[in-house]
Enzyme design. Structure first.
Site, PDB file in Angstrom:
ATOM      1  N   GLU A 209       0.857  -1.186   0.000  1.00  0.00           N
ATOM      2  CA  GLU A 209       0.000   0.000   0.000  1.00  0.00           C
ATOM      3  C   GLU A 209       0.886   1.226   0.000  1.00  0.00           C
ATOM      4  O   GLU A 209       2.109   1.122   0.090  1.00  0.00           O
ATOM      5  CB  GLU A 209      -0.951  -0.019   1.209  1.00  0.00           C
ATOM      6  CG  GLU A 209      -0.254  -0.001   2.555  1.00  0.00           C
ATOM      7  CD  GLU A 209      -1.214  -0.278   3.716  1.00  0.00           C
ATOM      8  OE1 GLU A 209      -2.217  -0.985   3.517  1.00  0.00           O
ATOM      9  OE2 GLU A 209      -0.938   0.207   4.819  1.00  0.00           O
ATOM     10  N   HIS A 247      -4.207   3.102   8.185  1.00  0.00           N
ATOM     11  CA  HIS A 247      -2.963   2.577   8.757  1.00  0.00           C
ATOM     12  C   HIS A 247      -1.993   3.720   9.028  1.00  0.00           C
ATOM     13  O   HIS A 247      -1.865   4.634   8.214  1.00  0.00           O
ATOM     14  CB  HIS A 247      -2.287   1.603   7.782  1.00  0.00           C
ATOM     15  CG  HIS A 247      -3.006   0.293   7.669  1.00  0.00           C
ATOM     16  ND1 HIS A 247      -2.906  -0.493   6.556  1.00  0.00           N
ATOM     17  CD2 HIS A 247      -3.814  -0.372   8.517  1.00  0.00           C
ATOM     18  CE1 HIS A 247      -3.624  -1.590   6.720  1.00  0.00           C
ATOM     19  NE2 HIS A 247      -4.204  -1.532   7.907  1.00  0.00           N
TER      20      HIS A 247
END
Lengths: 290, 394
Positions: A209, A247
Site C-alpha cells: 500500500e 494505517h
C-alpha cells in the site's frame, strides 16, 4: 514445508485473559495450533479454554516450552510485552496490537537487533500456515493448503486475496501479515527470501500500500534474487497525498510513497502487478501456468 | 496531528531552541499593541494555517515600519489562502504570528524523522534552506545529508560534528557550530519526549550577527502517543480539520473526505483503499475513505451512513465487507437496521464475502429495502457506478 510456523510450533498468548486474547486464543486452538500457554500478570493458575495462564512469559516458556508468542496487549504496554517475550527466549513474536507509539517501536526494533527473536507486526492480522498453524486473527476457513505464499501490509485485503487463491484451487503455503505501521519487525525482503527457499511455495503474492519505500526496496531484491513468480497489488492508487489512510504507515509524504511509483518499480523488476484487486487470484493462476 | 508554526516555536523555546521573538494575534488591534511591545527593526506578519507555501500565496508580509503592522494584519486576517498544500478550497486565516525579522546571512534546512527502513530517528540537513526539501532531493540529491541516531544511545556529539562538517558550517560562520550541536541535541530530546513524527526547521538561519535561529517551524505528532501528552493535545485546532472527519472521529471511524461521488464503507484500511481504487477503475471517483473497523456493528454502520449522506456530492454508496471473525449475517442486519434508521434514499450496493456471506446476502435481498447485493468485488463496483444518481424506485 512452509515458512516460520508449522505443526511443531508451540504458542504462548500474551494478554490471554482479555476479550480479544481469550477469543482468538480459542480460535487458534480450534484451528489446530498448539496453544500451550497464556500470560496475564497476576492471573497465574487460571485457565482459558483449557490453556494454562502464567504470570510471566519466562515462567510460561520454562513450563511449556513455548517457542512463539502471540500478543494482544493494549498499545501502551505492547512494547514491553514484545521485549518480555524476546528476553524469555521466544524466537518468534507476532504482535496484533494496533496503535503502538512509533517511538516505542523504534526502541523495540533496536533492542530486538541484539536478540535471536524475530517480530511479525505490529498492527497485523498475524501468520498462518494453511491447515497447520494459525497465529493471529484471520478467519481460518478461507485458507487451504496449497502453493502460494502471501505477504501483506493489510488485514481484510489479505483475506480478499487468500479467498481468491482458495476459490481457484491454488491454495496457500504460509500467509504473513507484516503490519500497517511505519516501523515493523519483519519486512518483505526477509519473507521473500524464505519463500524463495521453501520447496512448497511456487509463487508469492505481495500486497502493498502507499507510504514508505518498502515495496521499491523489495522490487530490487526480487529482480536480483527471486526465481519464483511474484504477483503484487498496491492499494491506494486513488489516495490523496499527505493524508493518513487508516494505517499509521499509509501516507504519501513529499511526493514519496505513491502507489504509482511502487507499481512502476515492481513492474520494472518483472513482478506481475495487478491493478484490479479482484484479479489477484487469476493473475497468480496464470503465473503458475494456468 | 499537525500544529501551527507559532505553537511549534513555543515548543522549540521550551527545549532551548532559539526562535525569533514573536506572538500569535487574532485581531489587527492586538497586532498593533504587540508590535509596539516587540519594537523590532523589522516586523514579520505570518498567516497561521496548517499548510506550507504561505509566502507565495500572500500570507507572509515584511515591513520595517511598525505603523504598517495593523494594515498588514487586516489584509491577511480572514483571507482564504490557497497554496499547493491546501487544495483548491484553501484555508481561512484566523491567526497571525507577528515576530521580529532577522538579518539573514545564510539559510539552511534541518529536519528530524524516523527512517522507516532502519527504524532509526534520522536528521536531514541541507545547505539549501528555504526550498522544499523534496525538490532539493529530486534535483540535487547530494545536497541532502542524513545522520541516523541509534535510539539505544541517543544523540551524541559526533552526530552533530558529522553534520556540521558536511554542511561546511565552520567555514560559513564558526560561531554557530557549538549552538548547532546543542540545537540538534535539543531537537532530538523534543522529538523523543513529545513523540513527534516530524520536526522541520526550514529555514534555519545564520544571522549577520552570528546567531542560529529557527525562522520557521513545523512539528507533527504521532497520533498513537497523543494520550500521553495533554500539552500537545491542547495544540489541536479543529478549524484546520474537515468537519465530517471530526464527526467520524467521535464515532471511532476512520474517515477521509475526497472529491468524488461514490461513497464507500469498508472494514479494514487496506481493503478500503482497494475499494476506492476499484471504484476508479470502474469509471467513477470515490467520495471518501471509510474504515469501519473489524467490528462493523449496526451502530458503526449507521454512523457511517450518516456521515456519507452529509456529503452532498455522494450519489451512490458501496458497502464492501469481508466477514472474517465478524459474521456477514450480523453485518447484513446492521446494514438493514441502519438503512431504515437513516432513511436511505441513495442507491446502495452491498458486497459481502467471507463468513456466512450467503446468509447475509439472502437477508439483504429479502429485506424489502432497495439494496443491491453482490458477491464479487469487481461486479459490485461496476454495479454502483452504473446506478449512481439514479433515483431509487419503491
Amino acid at each position: 514445508m512452509s515458512i516460520l510456523v508449522n505443526t511443531a510450533t508451540r504458542v504462548v498468548v500474551q494478554g490471554i485473559t482479555g476479550k480479544e486474547g481469550s477469543f482468538h486464543a480459542a480460535q487458534c486452538k480450534a484451528y489446530g495450533t498448539h496453544v500451550v500457554a497464556g500470560v496475564t500478570p497476576g492471573k497465574a493458575g487460571q485457565d482459558v479454554e483449557g490453556i494454562p495462564v502464567f504470570n510471566t512469559v519466562r515462567e510460561a516458556v520454562r513450563k511449556t516450552e513455548a517457542t512463539t508468542s502471540l500478543i494482544f496487549v493494549p498499545p501502551l504496554f505492547a512494547a514491553d510485552a514484545i521485549l518480555e517475550a524476546a528476553h524469555a527466549g521466544v524466537w518468534l513474536v507476532v504482535c496484533i496490537t494496533e496503535g503502538i507509539p512509533v517511538n516505542d517501536m523504534v526502541r523495540v526494533k533496536r533492542a530486538l537487533a541484539s536478540t535471536q527473536t524475530r517480530l511479525i507486526g505490529p498492527n497485523c492480522p498475524g501468520i498462518i500456515t494453511a491447515g497447520e498453524c494459525k497465529i493471529g486473527i484471520m478467519p481460518g476457513f478461507i485458507h487451504q493448503k496449497g502453493k502460494v505464499g502471501v505477504i501483506s501490509r493489510s488485514g481484510t485485503l489479505t483475506y480478499e486475496a487468500v479467498n481468491q487463491l482458495t476459490n481457484l484451487g491454488l491454495g496457500e503455503t504460509t500467509c504473513v501479515g507484516i503490519g500497517g505501521d511505519p516501523v515493523i519487525g519483519t519486512g518483505y525482503i526477509d519473507l521473500l527470501h524464505m519463500f524463495e527457499q521453501d520447496d512448497e511455495t511456487r509463487a508469492v503474492v505481495m500486497i502493498g500500500e502507499i507510504g514508505g519505500d518498502a515495496e521499491e526496496k523489495a522490487a530490487t531484491f526480487i529482480q536480483r534474487e527471486m526465481t519464483k513468480p511474484v504477483i503484487a497489488f498496491i492499494a491506494g492508487m486513488t489516495a490523496p497525498p499527505g493524508r493518513r489512510m487508516g494505517h499509521a504507515g499509509a501516507i504519501i509524504t513529499g511526493g514519496q510513497g505513491t502507489a504509482q511509483d511502487k507499481m512502476a518499480a515492481l513492474e520494472a523488476a518483472g513482478v506481475r502487478v495487478v491493478r484490479n484487486p479482484s484479479e489477484i487470484g487469476e493473475t497468480a493462476k496464470a503465473a503458475l501456468g494456468g | 496531528m499537525n500544529i501551527h508554526e507559532f505553537q511549534a516555536k513555543e515548543l522549540f523555546a521550551q527545549f532551548d531552541i532559539p526562535v525569533p521573538r514573536g506572538k500569535a494575534m487574532k485581531t489587527p488591534r492586538a497586532a498593533e499593541k504587540w508590535a509596539a511591545v516587540l519594537d523590532a527593526p523589522v516586523f514579520v506578519v505570518k498567516a497561521q494555517i496548517h499548510a506550507g507555501g504561505r509566502g507565495k500565496a500572500g500570507g507572509v508580509k515584511i515591513t520595517r515600519n511598525r505603523a504598517d503592522v495593523p494594515a498588514l494584519a487586516r489584509e491577511i486576517l480572514g483571507k482564504v489562502l490557497v497554496t499547493h498544500q491546501t487544495g483548491p478550497k484553501g484555508r481561512k486565516v484566523r491567526r497571525l504570528l507577528i515576530e521580529e525579522g532577522a538579518e539573514i546571512a545564510k539559510e539552511l534546512y534541518l529536519g528530524l524523522l524516523v527512517d522507516r527502513d532502519t527504524g532509526f530517528p534520522t536528521f536531514i540537513a541541507s545547505t539549501e534552506g528555504g526550498m522544499d526539501i523534496e525538490d532539493v532531493a529530486a534535483q540535487t540529491p547530494e545536497k541532502v545529508l542524513r545522520e541516523a541516531i541509534d535510539p539505544a544511545v541517543g544523540f551524541q556529539p559526533h552526530h552533530g560534528r558529522n553534520l556540521a562538517f558536511a554542511l561546511e558550517l565552520p567555514a560559513m560562520d564558526n560561531a554557530v557550530v557549538k549552538p548547532f550541536l546543542s540545537m540538534l541535541d535539543n531537537l532530538y530530546r523534543l522529538f523523543m519526549e513529545k513523540n513527534a513524527s516530524l520536526v522541520e526547521i526550514n529555514p534555519l538561519v545564520i544571522t549577520t550577527d552570528h546567531r542560529l535561529i529557527a525562522l520557521d517551524g513545523k512539528v507533527s505528532f504521532d497520533d498513537n502517543a497523543l494520550c500521553k501528552h495533554p500539552d500537545v493535545q491542547a495544540f489541536r485546532d479543529l478549524h484546520e480539520e474537515e468537519p465530517l472527519e471530526i464527526e467520524a472521529g467521535r464515532h471511532n471511524l476512520n474517515y477521509v473526505k475526497l472529491d468524488g461521488d461514490i461513497g464507500c464503507m469498508v472494514n479494514g484500511a487496506g481493503l478500503a483503499m482497494a475499494t476506492m481504487d476499484v471504484i476508479k477503475l470502474a469509471g467513477a471517483e470515490p467520495a471518501n475513505f471509510l474504515d469501519v473497523g473489524g467490528g462493523a456493528t449496526k451502530e458503526t454502520v449507521a454512523a457511517g451512513f450518516r456521515i456519507l449522506l452529509k456529503d452532498k456530492k455522494v450519489k451512490g454508496i458501496f458497502v464492501n465487507i469481508f466477514g472474517g471473525i465478524v459474521r456477514c449475517e450480523r453485518i447484513a442486519h446492521g446494514v438493514i437496521e441502519a438503512s431504515k434508521e437513516v432513511g436511505m434514499t441513495l442507491p446502495v450496493v452491498v458486497r459481502l464475502q467471507g463468513t456466512n456471506a450467503e446468509e447475509g446476502r439472502k437477508l439483504l435481498a429479502e429485506s424489502g429495502l432497495k439494496i443491491d447485493v453482490a458477491t464479487d468485488l469487481w461486479e459490485a463496483a461496476q454495479k454502483i457506478v452504473a446506478m449512481k444518481g439514479k433515483r431509487r424506485k419503491r
